[in-house]
Design a protein around this motif. Structure first.
Motif, PDB file in Angstrom:
ATOM      1  N   SER A 256       0.831  -1.207   0.000  1.00 13.97           N
ATOM      2  CA  SER A 256       0.000   0.000   0.000  1.00 13.97           C
ATOM      3  C   SER A 256       0.865   1.256   0.000  1.00 13.97           C
ATOM      4  O   SER A 256       0.556   2.221  -0.699  1.00 13.97           O
ATOM      5  CB  SER A 256      -0.971  -0.007   1.183  1.00 13.97           C
ATOM      6  OG  SER A 256      -0.278  -0.058   2.397  1.00 13.97           O
TER       7      SER A 256
ATOM      8  N   SER B 110       2.177   1.690  -3.520  1.00 13.97           N
ATOM      9  CA  SER B 110       1.187   2.201  -4.475  1.00 13.97           C
ATOM     10  C   SER B 110       0.917   3.681  -4.243  1.00 13.97           C
ATOM     11  O   SER B 110       0.732   4.439  -5.190  1.00 13.97           O
ATOM     12  CB  SER B 110      -0.104   1.391  -4.413  1.00 13.97           C
ATOM     13  OG  SER B 110      -0.657   1.429  -3.120  1.00 13.97           O
TER      14      SER B 110
ATOM     15  N   LEU C  28       3.786   5.483  -5.805  1.00 18.63           N
ATOM     16  CA  LEU C  28       3.672   5.419  -7.257  1.00 18.63           C
ATOM     17  C   LEU C  28       2.641   6.416  -7.770  1.00 18.63           C
ATOM     18  O   LEU C  28       2.886   7.140  -8.748  1.00 18.63           O
ATOM     19  CB  LEU C  28       3.295   4.001  -7.684  1.00 18.63           C
ATOM     20  CG  LEU C  28       3.314   3.687  -9.175  1.00 18.63           C
ATOM     21  CD1 LEU C  28       4.726   3.843  -9.710  1.00 18.63           C
ATOM     22  CD2 LEU C  28       2.812   2.291  -9.423  1.00 18.63           C
TER      23      LEU C  28
END
Length: 50
Positions: free
Chosen positions: A28, A31, A34
């Motif tokens: 998590s 992400s 990202l």
């Protein structure tokens, strides 16, 4: 003659859940980083275009 499956000891279960928790947290966070990088890059491209 078959023997019943032995239950996983409590220490093993705790270690397994700790590993699962760390993996989920890592994924998590990855992400989020990202998505943040994608937003910054998108903003930079728009800024260069204007």
């Amino acid at each position: 003659m078959t023997s019943p499956a032995k239950p996983v000891p409590a220490d093993g279960r705790d270690t397994l859940w700790l590993a699962i928790g760390i993996t989920i947290l890592w994924l998590s966070c990855g992400s989020v980083l990202l998505l943040t990088a994608a937003k910054i890059l998108s903003t930079a491209i728009e800024w260069v275009k204007s």
